[in-house]
Design a protein around this motif. Structure first.
Motif, mmCIF file in Angstrom:
data_model
loop_
_atom_site.group_PDB
_atom_site.id
_atom_site.type_symbol
_atom_site.label_atom_id
_atom_site.label_comp_id
_atom_site.label_asym_id
_atom_site.label_seq_id
_atom_site.Cartn_x
_atom_site.Cartn_y
_atom_site.Cartn_z
ATOM 1 N N GLN A 156 39.771 78.144 189.677
ATOM 2 C CA GLN A 156 39.101 79.264 188.997
ATOM 3 C C GLN A 156 39.291 80.599 189.705
ATOM 4 N N LYS A 157 39.208 80.583 191.019
ATOM 5 C CA LYS A 157 39.111 81.846 191.751
ATOM 6 C C LYS A 157 40.463 82.529 191.981
ATOM 7 N N GLY A 158 41.551 81.909 191.561
ATOM 8 C CA GLY A 158 42.863 82.571 191.632
ATOM 9 C C GLY A 158 43.378 82.757 193.046
ATOM 10 N N GLY A 192 35.078 83.493 198.129
ATOM 11 C CA GLY A 192 34.875 82.643 196.953
ATOM 12 C C GLY A 192 35.187 81.185 197.190
ATOM 13 N N ARG A 193 34.758 80.395 196.208
ATOM 14 C CA ARG A 193 35.099 78.969 196.232
ATOM 15 C C ARG A 193 36.618 78.837 196.133
ATOM 16 N N LEU A 194 37.160 77.893 196.872
ATOM 17 C CA LEU A 194 38.610 77.708 196.821
ATOM 18 C C LEU A 194 38.917 76.631 195.786
ATOM 19 N N VAL A 226 37.636 79.786 207.040
ATOM 20 C CA VAL A 226 37.450 78.644 206.136
ATOM 21 C C VAL A 226 36.085 78.023 206.420
ATOM 22 N N GLY A 227 35.217 78.049 205.425
ATOM 23 C CA GLY A 227 33.859 77.533 205.599
ATOM 24 C C GLY A 227 32.913 78.293 204.696
ATOM 25 N N PHE A 228 31.629 77.984 204.833
ATOM 26 C CA PHE A 228 30.632 78.676 204.014
ATOM 27 C C PHE A 228 29.695 79.427 204.950
ATOM 28 N N SER A 229 29.759 80.736 204.922
ATOM 29 C CA SER A 229 28.917 81.542 205.809
ATOM 30 C C SER A 229 28.356 82.732 205.042
ATOM 31 N N VAL A 230 27.057 82.667 204.803
ATOM 32 C CA VAL A 230 26.398 83.762 204.074
ATOM 33 C C VAL A 230 26.520 85.051 204.874
ATOM 34 N N GLY A 242 30.573 86.502 187.657
ATOM 35 C CA GLY A 242 31.045 87.025 188.935
ATOM 36 C C GLY A 242 29.967 87.893 189.540
ATOM 37 N N LEU A 243 29.669 87.595 190.787
ATOM 38 C CA LEU A 243 28.664 88.410 191.484
ATOM 39 C C LEU A 243 29.304 89.241 192.589
ATOM 40 N N ASN A 244 30.397 88.704 193.151
ATOM 41 C CA ASN A 244 30.974 89.406 194.306
ATOM 42 C C ASN A 244 31.423 90.823 193.971
ATOM 43 N N GLN A 245 31.921 91.031 192.750
ATOM 44 C CA GLN A 245 32.347 92.397 192.399
ATOM 45 C C GLN A 245 31.138 93.336 192.323
ATOM 46 N N SER A 260 19.027 76.348 198.681
ATOM 47 C CA SER A 260 20.299 75.656 198.513
ATOM 48 C C SER A 260 21.212 76.571 197.707
ATOM 49 N N LYS A 261 22.477 76.624 198.125
ATOM 50 C CA LYS A 261 23.415 77.505 197.408
ATOM 51 C C LYS A 261 24.842 77.094 197.694
ATOM 52 N N THR A 262 25.618 77.014 196.600
ATOM 53 C CA THR A 262 27.068 76.862 196.798
ATOM 54 C C THR A 262 27.812 77.998 196.111
ATOM 55 N N GLY A 263 27.136 78.720 195.220
ATOM 56 C CA GLY A 263 27.821 79.798 194.500
ATOM 57 C C GLY A 263 26.822 80.657 193.751
ATOM 58 N N GLY A 264 27.319 81.282 192.689
ATOM 59 C CA GLY A 264 26.525 82.251 191.951
ATOM 60 C C GLY A 264 25.277 81.674 191.305
ATOM 61 N N LEU A 265 25.300 80.386 190.912
ATOM 62 C CA LEU A 265 24.108 79.777 190.305
ATOM 63 C C LEU A 265 22.915 79.891 191.253
ATOM 64 N N GLY A 266 23.168 79.605 192.541
ATOM 65 C CA GLY A 266 22.092 79.700 193.540
ATOM 66 C C GLY A 266 21.540 81.116 193.608
ATOM 67 N N ASP A 267 22.428 82.108 193.541
ATOM 68 C CA ASP A 267 21.993 83.508 193.594
ATOM 69 C C ASP A 267 21.146 83.872 192.377
ATOM 70 N N VAL A 268 21.595 83.442 191.198
ATOM 71 C CA VAL A 268 20.851 83.778 189.974
ATOM 72 C C VAL A 268 19.466 83.132 190.008
HETATM 73 P P1 ADP Z 1 30.733 81.303 191.540
HETATM 74 O O1 ADP Z 1 29.350 81.154 191.104
HETATM 75 O O2 ADP Z 1 31.716 80.989 190.472
HETATM 76 O O3 ADP Z 1 31.030 80.581 192.795
HETATM 77 P P2 ADP Z 1 30.074 84.088 191.927
HETATM 78 O O4 ADP Z 1 30.900 85.276 192.235
HETATM 79 O O5 ADP Z 1 29.222 84.155 190.721
HETATM 80 O O6 ADP Z 1 31.010 82.831 191.891
HETATM 81 O O7 ADP Z 1 29.110 83.823 193.154
HETATM 82 C C1 ADP Z 1 29.581 83.395 194.377
HETATM 83 C C2 ADP Z 1 28.493 83.488 195.389
HETATM 84 O O8 ADP Z 1 28.772 82.552 196.398
HETATM 85 C C3 ADP Z 1 28.402 84.819 196.051
HETATM 86 O O9 ADP Z 1 27.100 85.060 196.517
HETATM 87 C C4 ADP Z 1 29.335 84.633 197.237
HETATM 88 O O10 ADP Z 1 29.049 85.517 198.277
HETATM 89 C C5 ADP Z 1 29.011 83.239 197.603
HETATM 90 N N1 ADP Z 1 30.098 82.542 198.281
HETATM 91 C C6 ADP Z 1 31.198 81.999 197.752
HETATM 92 N N2 ADP Z 1 31.941 81.418 198.696
HETATM 93 C C7 ADP Z 1 31.301 81.602 199.852
HETATM 94 C C8 ADP Z 1 31.551 81.226 201.205
HETATM 95 N N3 ADP Z 1 32.626 80.545 201.549
HETATM 96 N N4 ADP Z 1 30.649 81.589 202.133
HETATM 97 C C9 ADP Z 1 29.561 82.268 201.773
HETATM 98 N N5 ADP Z 1 29.259 82.652 200.543
HETATM 99 C C10 ADP Z 1 30.124 82.318 199.591
#
Ligand code: ADP
Length: 692
Positions: A518-520, A513-515, A567-571, A594-597, A211-219
């Motif tokens: 925060q994300k500017g 990024g999340r819309l 527009v959507g979530f696609s890894v 921030g992980l994307n940088q 499960s993942k919506t953002g960086g927490l899932g990655d960590v």
């Molecule tokens: P945050 O945790 O604040 O959302 P981070 O930069 O720490 O931001 O991590 C964002 C993670 O979520 C990254 O792995 C990024 O690729 C992923 N991500 C964000 N938005 C999307 C999206 N729309 N589709 C796929 N991956 C996304």
């Protein structure tokens, strides 16, 4: 009569014929004598004459019989002599044969003895060689054994394969195994071992890839693995939102009092990459499978309370390979507000009653903006003793008095870790603390620290990235000439996939990024006019607030030749955009880490970031005079400053390609992995263990 005489056997006849002849003569002589005696009684002359004749005849016959008997006797003696000679010859021959046989047997015996001796010698030599080989192998095994970490639990693994495919696969597997062993050995050599072995239980609402919506899932996907690689026993506890491959039901069911309701939960388990993943199963999680933070406030409180209670007792109930964690050397790590009740429950339900006496909890702040605020009387549904209420109450100058779950978690955990040093400082400020800065400023010395996240190099490395297989993309090494070729190929593939002009010379700018505020994203929208007047292409991926999604779609509609909004979530698209773009935009208003940088640097995309939180810690402004820096930064969230930074990046891309390549190289040469961060986490956990 004459006829009888003529049939007398010759000397050449057989002895039996002689004997028959002699016996016939005897009977004929006896008959003559009988007839003669009968005639003797006659008294006439004729009869006497016949008598005389008969006598003569019988005498002659007897004489012949005697001769024949003598001849027979002679013959017998001769034959006996012959027989004796024959016997002697035979005996001599037999002796010779016997001697020959004995000689032959002796020779055979000698040959056998020699062969036996030779084979004995060979056996002894073989045994000696085998013993030497076995000793060498034992030594090698012992050496490998000492270097190789042991399995937690020995399994009998049955692999079934079709006979035909097996040989090919075995060869491929052998090569793969050798490569992996080498990589492991390298990683092992590079990975320092833990100072002190801990049992670490990390609790969160999401964990990639489940499960993942953002960086927490990655960590949550990578930090536990890095800690396990250092030698800790690590459990991750997350909700089971849906069915996951290879995860099995432990059949353990436990009932907790969740917000006043007796609630039975199930524990599911998966052991992977050295980590025990424990999934909490309940219908409330299945309901939000398509949007894990969906539902109202009470739904969220129910799910979070259940998660924290189940996580605390997972160490007793979940077998984890037959050996539950128990409560020795135990560190609970609560991540963000969803797990903030854990330190509270640990203290109120257990430690206050003499349980988990030596367990400690650490709280990791991934994002201070989400705190779990609610009405004050919600506190009573938590079933906590009244004196715990003060930990939850926040008298916020902006929002007024409220119940704040994160506040209680921060106060009752032993240590607090923010996901970058910059962010650890920011949350102590009124601007960055979102109302909790005073709470944090109350901490005793050493309670708060910051550790910058790493990235999972198995997931985010262009040479290993499975999302770059197909559609014209290509994996590429983050170094050397092959890097430029691979990067160019991915850029073209991205342009083709999104229907943009396939041009090498035009810079491709990316945003992922999340819309939300925060994300500017609003800064990008404000820069639309300038951005789309440039000879550049803009590719954006995001989901979240409806108005911001619409803003992105509007930009694409207005500038269809230059701009794309996914527009959507696609890894997969996140990986492809990172691989294909030249410059990554991160105008975040605040950014804990921030992980994307970091991903961008690994893939040769140069970041342009607002210098806040973790972005300030990880991106250094390019300095053309000293040839330093790995990106561009701007110091306040204002559109003209953002545009200025992008402009510098695009000019360098167009006019100073060598300098741009050097910036890319500095990015991917940077140590972005989790090793260093995991070591720092370990230090914090050990500090927590010895804190009272
Ligand atoms: P945050 O945790 O604040 O959302 P981070 O930069 O720490 O931001 O991590 C964002 C993670 O979520 C990254 O792995 C990024 O690729 C992923 N991500 C964000 N938005 C999307 C999206 N729309 N589709 C796929 N991956 C996304």
């Amino acid at each position: 009569m004459m006829a009888s005489t003529s049939r007398t056997p010759s000397l050449a006849s057989t002895p039996r014929a002689f004997r028959r002849a002699v016996s016939s003569l005897s009977s004929r002589a006896r008959a003559s004598v009988t007839r003669a005696s009968r005639v003797e009684d006659a008294d006439d002359a004729e009869s006497r004459e016949r008598l005389e004749a008969l006598r003569r005849r019988s005498t002659a016959l007897l004489e012949r019989q005697r001769l024949l008997t003598e001849r027979l006797e002679r013959r017998r003696r001769e034959r006996e002599g012959e027989n004796d000679a024959n016997r002697e010859r035979e005996e001599a021959a037999a002796v010779r044969e016997r001697e020959e046989a004995e000689a032959e047997a002796e020779a055979r015996r000698r040959a056998d003895a020699e062969a036996a001796a030779a084979s004995e010698r060979a056996r002894a030599e073989r045994e000696a060689a085998e013993a030497a080989e076995a000793a060498a192998q034992a030594e090698a095994r012992a050496r490998a054994d000492a270097e190789t970490p042991k399995c937690r639990e020995r399994l009998n693994i049955v692999m079934v394969a079709s006979e035909r495919a097996r040989a090919e696969r075995e060869a491929a597997e052998a090569a793969e195994a050798a490569a992996q062993a080498e990589a492991r050995a390298r990683a092992d050599a590079e990975t320092p071992k833990c100072r002190e072995r801990l049992n670490i239980v990390m609790v969160a609402s999401e964990c990639a890839p489940f499960s993942k919506t953002g960086g927490l899932g990655d960590v949550m996907q990578s930090l536990p693995k890095a800690l396990a690689a250092r030698g800790h026993r690590v459990m991750v506890v997350v909700p089971r939102y849906k069915e996951y491959d290879d995860v099995y039901d432990t059949d353990v069911r436990v009932t907790f009092n969740v917000l006043g309701h007796p609630t039975e939960i199930g524990y599911f388990h998966l052991y992977r990459d050295g980590v025990d993943y424990v999934f909490i199963d309940h219908g409330a999680y299945h309901h939000v499978r398509d949007g894990i933070y969906a539902g109202d406030r009470s739904d969220a409180m129910f799910r979070n309370s259940m998660l924290c209670q189940a996580a605390l007792e997972a160490v007793w109930h979940v077998p984890c390979g037959g050996a539950p964690y128990g409560d020795e050397n135990l560190i609970f790590v609560a991540n963000d507000w969803h797990a903030a009740l854990l330190p509270v429950y640990l203290q109120a339900f257990y430690r206050d009653h003499g349980k988990f006496e030596f367990a400690r909890s650490c709280f990791v702040v991934h994002n201070m903006a989400h705190q779990g605020r609610g009405p004050l009387d919600e506190f009573y549904s938590l079933q906590l003793p009244e004196h715990y209420k003060e930990h939850f109450v926040l008298d916020d100058p902006v929002g007024g008095e409220c119940m704040n779950v994160m506040r209680a978690g921060l106060r009752l955990s032993t240590k607090v870790i923010a996901v970058s040093e910059g962010y650890a400082w920011e949350i102590t400020t009124d601007m960055g603390g979102w109302g909790l800065a005073p709470t944090i400023r109350e901490f005793g010395p050493g309670k708060l620290s910051g550790i910058v996240n790493g990235i999972d190099l198995d997931e985010w490395s262009p040479e290993l990235d499975c999302h770059l297989d197909g559609d014209g993309y290509a994996r590429f090494p983050p170094r050397g000439d092959a890097f430029s070729d691979g990067k160019r190929q991915c850029k073209r593939a991205l342009q083709r996939q999104l229907g943009l002009a396939e041009r090498d010379d035009v810079p491709v700018l990316g945003f992922i990024g999340r819309l939300d505020d925060q994300k500017g994203v609003d800064l990008i929208a404000e820069a639309e006019g300038w951005l789309c007047s440039q000879d550049a292409q803009l590719v954006m991926l995001g989901s979240g607030r409806g108005d911001l999604e619409d803003a992105l779609r509007g930009m694409e509609n207005r500038h269809h030749d230059k701009c794309r909004a996914w527009v959507g979530f696609s890894v997969e698209m996140a990986h492809r955009i990172t691989a294909g773009c030249d410059i990554l935009l991160m105008p975040s208003r605040f950014e804990p880490c921030g992980l994307n940088q970091l991903y961008a640097m690994r893939y040769g995309a140069v970041p342009v970031v607002h210098a806040v939180g973790g972005l300030r810690d990880t991106v250094q402004q390019y300095d053309p005079f000293n040839g330093t820096g790995n990106g561009w930064t701007f110091d306040s969230a204002e559109t003209h400053k953002f545009i200025d930074a992008i402009n510098h990046a695009m000019c360098t891309y167009r006019d100073f390609p060598e300098a741009f390549r050097e910036i890319q190289a500095r990015g991917f040469e940077r140590d972005l992995g989790w090793n260093r961060a995991a070591e720092l986490y370990e230090d914090r956990f050990i500090d927590a263990k010895y804190s009272w």
